[in-house]
Every structure is written in structure tokens, then in C-alpha cells.
Design a protein around this motif. Structure first.
Motif, PDB file in Angstrom:
ATOM      1  N   SER A 361       0.818  -1.222   0.000  1.00 27.12           N
ATOM      2  CA  SER A 361       0.000   0.000   0.000  1.00 27.12           C
ATOM      3  C   SER A 361       0.848   1.267   0.000  1.00 27.12           C
ATOM      4  O   SER A 361       0.553   2.237   0.694  1.00 27.12           O
ATOM      5  CB  SER A 361      -0.931  -0.012   1.212  1.00 27.12           C
ATOM      6  OG  SER A 361      -0.186  -0.244   2.398  1.00 27.12           O
ATOM      7  N   GLU A 362       1.931   1.249  -0.761  1.00 27.20           N
ATOM      8  CA  GLU A 362       2.771   2.455  -0.882  1.00 27.20           C
ATOM      9  C   GLU A 362       1.929   3.596  -1.464  1.00 27.20           C
ATOM     10  O   GLU A 362       1.263   3.435  -2.487  1.00 27.20           O
ATOM     11  CB  GLU A 362       3.958   2.181  -1.803  1.00 27.20           C
ATOM     12  CG  GLU A 362       4.992   1.225  -1.241  1.00 27.20           C
ATOM     13  CD  GLU A 362       5.890   1.902  -0.214  1.00 27.20           C
ATOM     14  OE1 GLU A 362       5.787   3.127  -0.041  1.00 27.20           O
ATOM     15  OE2 GLU A 362       6.673   1.182   0.431  1.00 27.20           O
ATOM     16  N   PRO A 363       1.941   4.794  -0.837  1.00 19.19           N
ATOM     17  CA  PRO A 363       1.141   5.909  -1.355  1.00 19.19           C
ATOM     18  C   PRO A 363       1.796   6.569  -2.556  1.00 19.19           C
ATOM     19  O   PRO A 363       3.013   6.482  -2.729  1.00 19.19           O
ATOM     20  CB  PRO A 363       1.089   6.865  -0.168  1.00 19.19           C
ATOM     21  CG  PRO A 363       2.382   6.621   0.550  1.00 19.19           C
ATOM     22  CD  PRO A 363       2.656   5.149   0.408  1.00 19.19           C
ATOM     23  N   PRO A 364       1.012   7.240  -3.395  1.00 21.58           N
ATOM     24  CA  PRO A 364       1.596   8.007  -4.497  1.00 21.58           C
ATOM     25  C   PRO A 364       2.433   9.163  -3.937  1.00 21.58           C
ATOM     26  O   PRO A 364       2.213   9.613  -2.801  1.00 21.58           O
ATOM     27  CB  PRO A 364       0.379   8.538  -5.256  1.00 21.58           C
ATOM     28  CG  PRO A 364      -0.776   7.718  -4.794  1.00 21.58           C
ATOM     29  CD  PRO A 364      -0.458   7.311  -3.399  1.00 21.58           C
ATOM     30  N   PRO A 365       3.381   9.675  -4.711  1.00 20.92           N
ATOM     31  CA  PRO A 365       4.143  10.846  -4.240  1.00 20.92           C
ATOM     32  C   PRO A 365       3.207  12.050  -4.077  1.00 20.92           C
ATOM     33  O   PRO A 365       2.268  12.220  -4.845  1.00 20.92           O
ATOM     34  CB  PRO A 365       5.173  11.058  -5.348  1.00 20.92           C
ATOM     35  CG  PRO A 365       4.606  10.396  -6.554  1.00 20.92           C
ATOM     36  CD  PRO A 365       3.797   9.243  -6.043  1.00 20.92           C
ATOM     37  N   LYS A 366       3.475  12.867  -3.062  1.00 23.43           N
ATOM     38  CA  LYS A 366       2.543  13.939  -2.734  1.00 23.43           C
ATOM     39  C   LYS A 366       2.383  14.961  -3.848  1.00 23.43           C
ATOM     40  O   LYS A 366       1.328  15.588  -3.987  1.00 23.43           O
ATOM     41  CB  LYS A 366       2.996  14.643  -1.444  1.00 23.43           C
ATOM     42  CG  LYS A 366       2.794  13.798  -0.193  1.00 23.43           C
ATOM     43  CD  LYS A 366       3.168  14.554   1.069  1.00 23.43           C
ATOM     44  CE  LYS A 366       2.904  13.699   2.305  1.00 23.43           C
ATOM     45  NZ  LYS A 366       3.268  14.423   3.562  1.00 23.43           N
ATOM     46  N   HIS A 367       3.411  15.124  -4.669  1.00 26.27           N
ATOM     47  CA  HIS A 367       3.307  16.181  -5.686  1.00 26.27           C
ATOM     48  C   HIS A 367       2.284  15.866  -6.775  1.00 26.27           C
ATOM     49  O   HIS A 367       1.900  16.758  -7.525  1.00 26.27           O
ATOM     50  CB  HIS A 367       4.685  16.478  -6.301  1.00 26.27           C
ATOM     51  CG  HIS A 367       5.271  15.339  -7.077  1.00 26.27           C
ATOM     52  ND1 HIS A 367       6.118  14.426  -6.508  1.00 26.27           N
ATOM     53  CD2 HIS A 367       5.157  14.966  -8.375  1.00 26.27           C
ATOM     54  CE1 HIS A 367       6.508  13.540  -7.417  1.00 26.27           C
ATOM     55  NE2 HIS A 367       5.934  13.857  -8.563  1.00 26.27           N
ATOM     56  N   ILE A 368       1.818  14.613  -6.888  1.00 26.83           N
ATOM     57  CA  ILE A 368       0.787  14.322  -7.895  1.00 26.83           C
ATOM     58  C   ILE A 368      -0.574  14.091  -7.254  1.00 26.83           C
ATOM     59  O   ILE A 368      -1.498  13.606  -7.913  1.00 26.83           O
ATOM     60  CB  ILE A 368       1.179  13.120  -8.785  1.00 26.83           C
ATOM     61  CG1 ILE A 368       1.271  11.825  -7.968  1.00 26.83           C
ATOM     62  CG2 ILE A 368       2.474  13.382  -9.537  1.00 26.83           C
ATOM     63  CD1 ILE A 368       1.456  10.579  -8.830  1.00 26.83           C
ATOM     64  N   LEU A 369      -0.713  14.454  -5.962  1.00 27.11           N
ATOM     65  CA  LEU A 369      -1.996  14.331  -5.293  1.00 27.11           C
ATOM     66  C   LEU A 369      -2.744  15.664  -5.328  1.00 27.11           C
ATOM     67  O   LEU A 369      -2.139  16.732  -5.169  1.00 27.11           O
ATOM     68  CB  LEU A 369      -1.802  13.899  -3.829  1.00 27.11           C
ATOM     69  CG  LEU A 369      -1.144  12.532  -3.603  1.00 27.11           C
ATOM     70  CD1 LEU A 369      -0.998  12.263  -2.112  1.00 27.11           C
ATOM     71  CD2 LEU A 369      -1.934  11.424  -4.272  1.00 27.11           C
ATOM     72  N   ASN A 370      -4.042  15.611  -5.544  1.00 25.11           N
ATOM     73  CA  ASN A 370      -4.853  16.820  -5.492  1.00 25.11           C
ATOM     74  C   ASN A 370      -4.985  17.289  -4.040  1.00 25.11           C
ATOM     75  O   ASN A 370      -4.940  16.480  -3.107  1.00 25.11           O
ATOM     76  CB  ASN A 370      -6.236  16.577  -6.074  1.00 25.11           C
ATOM     77  CG  ASN A 370      -6.187  16.351  -7.575  1.00 25.11           C
ATOM     78  OD1 ASN A 370      -5.302  16.867  -8.256  1.00 25.11           O
ATOM     79  ND2 ASN A 370      -7.128  15.574  -8.087  1.00 25.11           N
ATOM     80  N   ALA A 371      -5.190  18.599  -3.865  1.00 20.75           N
ATOM     81  CA  ALA A 371      -5.315  19.181  -2.523  1.00 20.75           C
ATOM     82  C   ALA A 371      -6.571  20.039  -2.448  1.00 20.75           C
ATOM     83  O   ALA A 371      -6.506  21.280  -2.452  1.00 20.75           O
ATOM     84  CB  ALA A 371      -4.077  20.000  -2.196  1.00 20.75           C
ATOM     85  N   PRO A 372      -7.748  19.407  -2.372  1.00 19.07           N
ATOM     86  CA  PRO A 372      -8.992  20.172  -2.329  1.00 19.07           C
ATOM     87  C   PRO A 372      -9.244  20.876  -0.991  1.00 19.07           C
ATOM     88  O   PRO A 372     -10.115  21.736  -0.906  1.00 19.07           O
ATOM     89  CB  PRO A 372     -10.069  19.116  -2.596  1.00 19.07           C
ATOM     90  CG  PRO A 372      -9.463  17.832  -2.130  1.00 19.07           C
ATOM     91  CD  PRO A 372      -7.998  17.962  -2.416  1.00 19.07           C
TER      92      PRO A 372
END
Length: 438
Positions: A361-372
Motif C-alpha cells: 500500500s505504498e502511497p503516491p508521491p505527494k506532488h501528484i496528489l490533489n489538494a482540495p
């Protein structure tokens, strides 16, 4: 020879004036009389070696009908002086089996062993098959089973571990011709067929010796002065139905042959196996599904149009039905066989699935995550994301894998068909990525 011969002991009880079928009259009296199966009966073959060393073990005969399973089992009992008992799994239940085992025990106490021949042994369930084990282990019986189904799938591992599986093959045309000559000697006359019709008769038997003798018996009964040609033969005699079990070995063997012929870019062989399955009564919808799978698995992006052609052929069949719709499927088979081949997409998918399973369950890198939400912004979601459309060449070269994971390479396109162009793109982006990342 042919398993011509499954008339059992009942034939011996018939009055001597009763007509005996040709197959029964030609039943071999010794193993040397058996036609075919040299791979099993030859001096250096498994049974030849066992008999020479006087060390016969339990056996499973695997092969199509009419190739000699019952006959060879009966003759093995004669050669080893074992009492021969024949049962069929179709008609035998647990009470009958108990009686067989009890009789074998008494026989053993009196100094004689028992060869128990079980026809259609695969039809016994697991518990019934397990019932043989103690009697095999203590020597009460020597088991010889016969099956037309793959023993690996149909028989218990415990039974298989105590037996040797011997594969009996369908009789060749040369074997069938020898059998026909033996039949003519028994009948005292030649068959009223010219050379081509005789060959057609052998082909009608489809490798089944017992089936051939039944056909010969019919032909020999015809009263004709002149030799019949192929047309006259096929008018008088219907071809035997093709052996094909839509849920058995033939089903899987033939679809495997079709798939591998397509993969091997042989349209003629692919069409032959396709036709064999249709002639055997296979559901064209099953073939449509498997053909579409072939386009995805073995052609993939080397020819993206292949999958579309298969789906259109499938839809055409659904609209036209049989037999017209089957032509669309045949054309799809031809197209697939001639299309450029690549399993790169299939391999990439499997590689990615293995990596996904391994990394958990490695998370995606934060820079490609949306920040609503502001909280997510405070956590660094979206920080440093490079919008590819604003980058040179429309390519940022950013990392899209988890931060703790080494970059994976799963898709390796081949240098064939349309994937040749995709390979250029993969190489192009790899160079840009290296350049962007210094």
C-alpha cells in the motif's frame, strides 16, 4: 490393438451357434498379436520391460476409445497368471467393490493374485478412488485403470503416485490397414472397395480399431459384383461422428492447437482447428470469446485493429447466427494468424501486477496528489507538481511512482507492427526523462 474387444466374459457364455461380432472374433490372443502401441509394448517400452523383469506394477491406460486398453489389460493378466476381473466405474458401486476386494483377498490366500481392470476409472469419485489404495498397497489387487480423460485432472494424486500412467495412441492408417487385412483373412474375402474407397474407409474409423471392424462388418455384408468407389462408399456408409467432448480433453486440446496456430502465424492450421471444433459441435460464442482473447494476449498493440476486428466478428455472428456468422469468425482467425505478434502488453500487465502485490500500500508521491482542502495543502499535497502541458515538449519527466519505490520498467514493446512506433515513443520519453532529471 484396438479396444475392439470389450465384450467381457459374457461372450464365452454364448451358444457356439450364436453369431459373434467380427471385433470379438479378432480379439488378440497374445500381446504379440496386438496391432499398434509399440511405445508401450515394445521390448524397451514400459510394459515390455516390466514383463521381462517380472515386475508388473499398477497401471493407468490413458487414451481414446478403440485403441486396446481392455485387450492389453486382459492379456497382461494371461501373461502374468493373474486372475482377471473387469468392472466399469459407470455400473459399479461401493457394495460391488467390497465384494471384488473380498474375493481378491480369498484368492490371494489361496496363492493367486488378481488383476482388477477398471474401465472409465475417472468416473469414480474421490472416496471411491481412495478405497482402492489399501488393497493396492498390500498386494491384494494389481490395479489397471482405463480412462479417456487426462489422469492429472481426473484421478487422485494418491492413486497416481502408486501407478504408472501409460499413454495409448489412436491407431495410425498403417495400423488400421493391418487390421483390415486381418479382418479380410477372417472373413475369407476382400472388401469390395477400390484403393481410394479403402483409404476413405480407414479414415472414417478415425483411429479407432473397434470402429473400423464395425465398419468392415457392414461393408462385407454388401452384395456387389464390382468394387465400389469413394462416392459409392460414402453414400452407403455414414462417416463416424468426430470424437469431441465439449467438456473433456478434446475441447482443451483443440482450443490449445487453435491458439498456438494463431500465435505461430499459420492461418491454414488455425482455420483447420477452428473448423474441427465447429464440426465437433463447439459453441461459436466460446470460439468468439477465445479468439478475442488471442487478439489481446498475442497481438496486442502490435496491431490495435485486431481486437476491433474480433469484436466486430463476434457481433456479426450474434446478428447472423449459424452458419453464416461463423464465416466472420473464420475471417477474424485468419486476420489474427497473419497479424504482427506481441505479448509485450500482456507481459507488462503481469509485471505491474507482481509489483503491485509486492509493494503493498505504498502511497503516491505527494506532488501528484490533489489538494482540495487547506489541511491537504498544509500536508504538501500538490507541492512541486509540474503541469506537463506547460513543459518543453509537453513532458515534465516527473516521478509518478511511490517515493520509496525504485522506478519500474514493465512495458517493453517489440520491434514489430505498430509497436515499432510505440517503441520509438518509449525510447524518446526515456531520453527526455533522463535529460529532465539531470
Amino acid at each position: 490393438m484396438a479396444d475392439l474387444f470389450d465384450t467381457g466374459a459374457a461372450a464365452a457364455d454364448l451358444p457356439t451357434t450364436a453369431p459373434r461380432p467380427l471385433a470379438d472374433r479378432l480379439r488378440p490372443r497374445t500381446l504379440a498379436d496386438v496391432i499398434g502401441q509399440e511405445q508401450v509394448l515394445g521390448p524397451d517400452a514400459p510394459l515390455g520391460v516390466m514383463l521381462a523383469s517380472n515386475s508388473l506394477s499398477s497401471l493407468i491406460f490413458w487414451g481414446p476409445p478403440g485403441v486396446g486398453k481392455t485387450t492389453i489389460a486382459r492379456l497382461l493378466a494371461d501373461e502374468t497368471d493373474l486372475h482377471f476381473i473387469q468392472i466399469s466405474a459407470i455400473f459399479t458401486g461401493v457394495p460391488e467393490l467390497r465384494k471384488v476386494f473380498e474375493a481378491a483377498k480369498l484368492r490371494r490366500q489361496n496363492g493367486r493374485g488378481t488383476l482388477l481392470f477398471v474401465d472409465e476409472i475417472h468416473r469414480f469419485n474421490k472416496a471411491q478412488q481412495d478405497g482402492f489404495l489399501p488393497h493396492m498397497e498390500d498386494g491384494t489387487i494389481l490395479l489397471v485403470g482405463a480412462t479417456t480423460e487426462n489422469p492429472s485432472f481426473e484421478l487422485n494424486a494418491a492413486v497416481l503416485s502408486r501407478s504408472q500412467v501409460l499413454v495409448l495412441e489412436r491407431l495410425s492408417l498403417a495400423d488400421l490397414e493391418r487390421l483390415a487385412q486381418r479382418a479380410e483373412q477372417e472373413l475369407g474375402r476382400k472388401l469390395p472397395l477400390d484403393a481410394h474407397a479403402r483409404e476413405a474407409l480407414l479414415e472414417m474409423a478415425d483411429g479407432d480399431g473397434r470402429g473400423l471392424l464395425n465398419l468392415i462388418e457392414q461393408v462385407a455384408a454388401w452384395r456387389t459384383k464390382d468394387k465400389l468407389n469413394t462416392d459409392a462408399l460414402t453414400t452407403r456408409l455414414m462417416r463416424r461422428a468426430t470424437k469431441y467432448d465439449k467438456s473433456g480433453d478434446e475441447h482443451y486440446n483443440l482450443i490449445s492447437a487453435l491458439h498456438k496456430s494463431v500465435r505461430g502465424s499459420d492461418p491454414d492450421a488455425a482455420l483447420y482447428w477452428f473448423a474441427r471444433m465447429l464440426k465437433g459441435g463447439e459453441d461459436p460464442r466460446f470460439l468468439a470469446r477465445r479468439i478475442t482473447r488471442m487478439s489481446v494476449e498475442d497481438i496486442g498493440l502490435a496491431d490495435p485493429q485486431a481486437q476491433t476486428i474480433c469484436l466486430h466478428a463476434w457481433e456479426t455472428y450474434e446478428r447472423l447466427g449459424s452458419p453464416e456468422g461463423e464465416l466472420a469468425l473464420a475471417q477474424a482467425v485468419t486476420y489474427l494468424a497473419l497479424a504482427p505478434k506481441s505479448n509485450a502488453g500482456y507481459a507488462a500487465y503481469k509485471n505491474a501486477m507482481r509489483a503491485a502485490e509486492k509493494t503493498g500500500s505504498e502511497p503516491p508521491p505527494k506532488h501528484i496528489l490533489n489538494a482540495p482542502t487547506s489541511l491537504m495543502k498544509d500536508q504538501g499535497y500538490g507541492d512541486g507538481y509540474a503541469y506537463d502541458h506547460d513543459a518543453e515538449d509537453g513532458f515534465s519527466g516527473q516521478n509518478y511512482f511511490p517515493d520509496t519505490m525504485k522506478r519500474g520498467v514493465y512495458y517493453t514493446p517489440v520491434d514489430r507492427g505498430y509497436e515499432r512506433e510505440l517503441k520509438k515513443r518509449v525510447d524518446f520519453f526515456a531520453k527526455l526523462r533522463a535529460k529532465r532529471n539531470g
